[in-house]
Design a protein around this motif. Structure first.
Motif, PDB file in Angstrom:
ATOM      1  N   SER A 327       0.612  -1.235   0.147  1.00 40.94           N
ATOM      2  CA  SER A 327      -0.019  -0.011  -0.065  1.00 40.94           C
ATOM      3  C   SER A 327       0.758   1.304  -0.067  1.00 40.94           C
ATOM      4  N   THR A 328       2.103   1.162   0.102  1.00 36.98           N
ATOM      5  CA  THR A 328       3.054   2.219   0.160  1.00 36.98           C
ATOM      6  C   THR A 328       3.938   2.512  -1.018  1.00 36.98           C
ATOM      7  N   LEU A 329       4.541   1.524  -1.354  1.00 36.63           N
ATOM      8  CA  LEU A 329       5.182   1.410  -2.552  1.00 36.63           C
ATOM      9  C   LEU A 329       4.745   1.643  -4.114  1.00 36.63           C
ATOM     10  N   PRO A 330       5.126   2.251  -4.883  1.00 41.68           N
ATOM     11  CA  PRO A 330       4.575   2.485  -6.265  1.00 41.68           C
ATOM     12  C   PRO A 330       4.486   1.339  -7.017  1.00 41.68           C
ATOM     13  N   TYR A 331       3.724   1.042  -7.777  1.00 41.28           N
ATOM     14  CA  TYR A 331       3.610  -0.085  -8.658  1.00 41.28           C
ATOM     15  C   TYR A 331       4.008   0.335 -10.171  1.00 41.28           C
ATOM     16  N   VAL A 332       4.783  -0.701 -10.444  1.00 41.56           N
ATOM     17  CA  VAL A 332       5.106  -0.674 -11.936  1.00 41.56           C
ATOM     18  C   VAL A 332       4.180  -0.839 -13.048  1.00 41.56           C
ATOM     19  N   GLY A 333       3.984  -0.039 -14.001  1.00 43.12           N
ATOM     20  CA  GLY A 333       3.088  -0.519 -15.270  1.00 43.12           C
ATOM     21  C   GLY A 333       4.024  -0.743 -16.276  1.00 43.12           C
ATOM     22  N   VAL A 334       4.129  -2.005 -16.746  1.00 47.23           N
ATOM     23  CA  VAL A 334       4.887  -2.348 -18.064  1.00 47.23           C
ATOM     24  C   VAL A 334       4.140  -2.278 -19.242  1.00 47.23           C
ATOM     25  N   ALA A 335       4.629  -1.357 -20.181  1.00 46.83           N
ATOM     26  CA  ALA A 335       3.413  -0.846 -21.203  1.00 46.83           C
ATOM     27  C   ALA A 335       3.840  -2.066 -22.296  1.00 46.83           C
ATOM     28  N   LYS A 336       2.564  -2.039 -22.904  1.00 52.73           N
ATOM     29  CA  LYS A 336       2.377  -3.092 -24.278  1.00 52.73           C
ATOM     30  C   LYS A 336       1.232  -2.230 -25.150  1.00 52.73           C
ATOM     31  N   VAL A 337       1.587  -2.490 -26.190  1.00 54.57           N
ATOM     32  CA  VAL A 337       0.476  -1.829 -27.218  1.00 54.57           C
ATOM     33  C   VAL A 337      -0.105  -2.983 -28.181  1.00 54.57           C
TER      34      VAL A 337
END
Length: 877
Positions: A327-337
């Motif tokens: 709930s504290t760390l950011p999340y990483v959004g790995v981009a795909k198209v």
């Protein structure tokens, strides 16, 4: 004319032009409607978009521009039977959005070693292409130092979105359609059809309609049915190739391109559209008219735009683990198209109403229309438009117009997607990724909620004897904030455009009536060609009008084709000779040669007799060309196939150079006439059109022969002799082109030219003549050449994600060598020339001529010529 809705046609430039055209009175489609009399129209329109908001970064791409040409007419075949036809041509180029993502997605990068923005933001690229999210899945601004240290620190949310732009070389669409109708006293039926063709899309359509009049024609009911069948064959290259774009969902629709070495694939799609409409028109009183209508369209099949992607972010914990989220760390959004996925069917309903009011004390007319649109994709749209037609006297009228449009978003519209965790985020082509996405999704901003406001004006001048000219201008703004009730898309999707047009309309019935009222005119048109002996279609500046104040309007069409062998001087050469010698002036080894090239030219003739010995002429023209090239046999495999210009062909089109001439009567006697032409052409045609490789970077200038003009002011003198005795006529002409500048803005100048021609003609009938002509042409080679593109190279990411430089101004084709232009040419022409003696077309002159090449003694290495077709229509009054 068939109107292609924005979701029917995947080409964004043409969609925008079609939508804009419907807002401007007289721009497109006026000739398709039934008219009281025979008429022809010729129209040119120019559409240009504003740049998109890329979050503070200036794109290297130009916005979309579209040049549109429209010719059409209505003809009464009998008192009861009418025939209408239209030809439409659109050539578009420029950048269009292909996907949307948060601006923090490693976009808007300036690559300092190249001094330019590489691509447009953000990049479509898997590796190191991430966005950080907070625990509410809102994009974060992050401290870059903390990222480097492996302890990501968020600096607050950043909800800014930005488009990824993609550009392409010019592309051309051509459409032809017709309508045949039969009228009774209180009813009418019509049937029609047509075809629209371009490089990656083709549609065929048919329609039928009926009109019933009641209540002494105060009440009219119209009903119509139409069917359209379409095929898409969009090439997936550049941004649209794996691993940048995931198109696993369309695996069964892919076909490998076999015409070159690129290894690209095409996505194949079919769709069908059925439409029906019912309308009522009621005359309320002598000054008012009421309209009501309903329409329905059912579409099924491949409804996607093959050039639109959707960015999806697969969420991972910031520490890279696959454990529970913090709930504290950011999340990483790995981009795909992913290529967008729309439903396979769509049902659309239209409800329209309108009022037309004549305002007697101003002799004006007010129009107001409202349309409601609903479909099962969740879009509801409202359109309000009105115009005021105000006569100004002396044949002038002014029509201001305003239009407002608002729509809600489609149910499956998302600027980007948030997906679940991916066990292997670097793999962007696994079917498991698709399984985590919705059944339908699109980030196409045209499916978002937005409003649009446009205003325009048309100035018309009705000349005597049925000639009318319209000039129109419209400005359009597309904004999310303009949506009814608010809640539209964010400002990143906002843009503006302007649309300008000019139309020449000739009402043949009015001309016929004026001739009936003028017995002298009847005499002139019934007894010979009062402007001299008939001329072959390819000869210009042949006659001087001798009646002060007389006007002539005309249309010229020319088609020429090159195809067959490659010549050196006048002899066929082998591929090996071209490889060794064809590009040495560029310091290159030739890799490609053209297979064929087609050129179409449309020109208006507008002539005015200032005195009995001096005529003034203006001749605007519209050009379009298409060419395909092939790899030379024996050449080693290209390191960069795109640099060989092998993209399945090139198109260019738009305004050409404009001619301005004075024609002087030097000598005239019974059966003999000599005149001299002095004129210039203004450099209104573009000479800096570029190719674009892989939808990303400029690949240099398109070939010299496919530019639209000379780019220089050119002096064009001519001297013509014409003779006539009984049924025989003959003549000769010498004309020349002298470039008045050593270089144009693109760094080159076409060669000077001189041409001599002689012809003989015989009147087979009183109104029909046949001609034979010989032509000799000499033209010099091109001087100078295209400059190198600043930077000499651009960034290209290959499938291994390796950064490399490639030449952005390739010179490996024989058509890229300025020395391979010009030469000495002999042709023989065979023609027919007809002047209509009676009826509504009395006095109209129609001619056609085919030029057959006899000898090509070319400079350097060039494709041999196949032939040229000239066709003209002219009328003087």
């Amino acid at each position: 004319m068939a109107v292609i809705s924005p979701e029917k046609k995947p080409n964004p430039g043409l969609q925008a032009l079609t939508a804009a055209a419907l807002m401007l009175p007289g721009l497109v489609g006026s000739a398709a409607n039934a008219a009281d009399g025979d008429e022809f129209s010729f129209q040119y329109g120019r559409y240009e978009e504003s740049a998109r908001d890329l979050n503070g970064v200036k794109s290297q791409y130009q916005p979309i521009t579209v040049d549109s040409l429209h010719g059409g007419g209505n003809v009464k075949l009998t008192d009861r039977i009418k025939f209408a036809f239209n030809f439409v041509q659109d050539t578009w180029s420029g950048a269009t959005p292909i996907t949307t993502a948060p601006s923090g997605r490693h976009g808007n990068k300036v690559f300092e070693q190249f001094g330019t923005v590489a691509g447009a933001s953000p990049y479509i690229k898997d590796s190191d292409n991430i966005v950080y999210f907070d625990n509410k899945l809102q994009p974060l601004l992050v401290d870059p130092d903390s990222v480097a240290n492996g302890d990501v620190v968020g600096l607050g949310t950043d909800r800014k979105l930005v488009h990824t732009m993609s550009t392409a070389s010019p592309e051309t669409r051509k459409e032809g359609n017709f309508k045949l109708g039969y009228e009774w006293d209180e009813a009418a039926v019509d049937v029609g059809g047509g075809i629209s063709v371009e490089n990656d899309y083709e549609s065929r359509f048919g329609n039928a309609g009926i009109r019933l009049d009641f209540n002494q024609k105060r009440t009219t009911v119209n009903a119509g049915l139409s069917y359209t069948n379409s095929d898409s064959f969009a090439r997936l290259s550049g941004h649209f190739t794996e691993p940048y774009i995931n198109y696993v969902a369309y695996a069964n629709q892919l076909k490998r391109v076999t015409s070159d070495r690129s290894g690209d694939q095409m996505i194949m799609g079919k769709r069908d559209d059925w439409s029906g409409s019912l309308g009522l028109t009621q005359v309320v009183n002598k000054d008012a008219l009421f309209k009501l209508g309903v329409g329905f369209t059912h579409s099924q099949g491949y409804l996607e735009n093959p050039y639109k992607g959707v960015t999806a972010f697969f969420i991972q914990p910031a520490d890279g683990s696959l454990g529970e989220f913090s709930s504290t760390l950011p999340y990483v959004g790995v981009a795909k198209v992913f290529l967008e996925q729309r439903p396979d069917y769509r049902n659309q309903w239209n409800f329209t109403t309108g009022w037309v009011q004549h305002v007697g004390w101003l002799d004006a007319a007010f129009h107001f229309d409202y349309k409601f649109f609903h479909d099962d994709w969740g879009i509801n749209a409202h359109t309000f438009e009105s115009d005021w037609v105000q006569p100004l006297g002396a044949g002038w009228s002014l029509t201001p117009r305003v239009r407002y449009y608002s729509q809600s978003a489609a149910d499956f519209y998302h600027p980007y997607l948030i997906a679940g965790r991916s066990a292997a985020p670097g793999q962007s082509n696994e079917a498991s990724d698709n399984a985590q996405l919705p059944a339908a999704f699109s980030s196409d901003h045209r499916l978002s909620g937005y409003g649009a406001l446009s205003g325009g004006i048309v100035l018309s001048k009705q000349f005597s004897k049925g000639i009318r000219f319209d000039a129109g201008f419209e400005y359009y703004t597309h904004q999310g904030d303009l949506k009814l009730g608010g809640g539209g898309e964010a400002g990143y999707a906002d843009f503006n455009y302007y649309l300008a047009s000019g139309t020449l309309n000739v009402n043949l019935s009015a001309l016929g009536r004026s001739l009936a009222d003028d017995p002298h005119a009847q005499h002139r048109h019934h007894h010979g060609h009062h402007h001299g002996a008939p001329l072959p279609a390819g000869v210009m500046f042949g006659h001087v009008m001798s009646k002060p104040g007389e006007v002539m309007v005309g249309y010229r069409y020319m088609y020429s084709r090159q195809g067959g062998d490659i010549l050196y001087a006048g002899k066929t050469v082998t591929d090996r000779a071209i490889i060794n010698n064809g590009c040495t002036e560029n310091g290159e080894t030739c890799r490609t040669v053209p297979e064929f090239m087609n050129m179409h030219m449309h020109m208006l003739d507008i002539m005015y007799a200032a005195t009995d010995w001096l005529n003034l002429m203006v001749m605007p023209q519209f050009m379009d060309m298409d060419m395909n090239s092939r790899s030379l046999a024996g050449i080693s495999p290209a390191a960069h196939p795109a640099a060989d210009h092998l993209h399945g062909g090139h198109d260019t089109g738009g305004v050409g150079d404009t001619g301005i001439y004075a024609l002087v009567d030097v000598f005239k006697a019974e059966g003999h006439q000599i005149n001299m032409g002095l004129g210039v052409t203004a450099p209104t045609g573009k000479v800096d059109i570029k190719l674009n490789r892989n939808h990303q970077f400029d690949s240099g200038y398109i070939h010299y022969g496919m530019q639209l003009g000379s780019g220089t002011w050119d002096f064009k003198p001519s001297l013509t002799y014409a003779g006539q005795a009984g049924a025989w006529s003959w003549g000769g002409q010498v004309n020349a082109t002298k470039r008045l500048e050593n270089r144009n803005s693109a760094g080159f100048a076409l060669g000077d030219a001189v041409q001599g021609t002689a012809w003989g003609s015989y009147n087979v009938l009183d109104w029909l003549a046949a001609s034979v002509r010989g032509i000799y042409t000499a033209q010099g080679a091109i001087k100078g050449g295209f400059p190198a593109i600043p930077g000499e190279c651009a960034i290209n990411y290959n499938i291994n994600d390796v950064q490399e430089c490639v030449n952005v101004n390739p010179k490996g084709g024989s058509m890229d060598n300025p020395k391979n232009y010009g030469g000495h040419y002999w042709d023989v022409g065979f023609g027919l020339n007809a002047t209509v003696p009676d009826g509504a077309f009395a006095g109209h002159n129609f001619s056609v001529e085919w030029l057959q090449p006899v000898e090509d003694n070319v400079n350097g290495y060039q494709l041999e010529r196949s032939g040229t077709l000239n066709a003209t229509w002219m009328y003087a009054f």
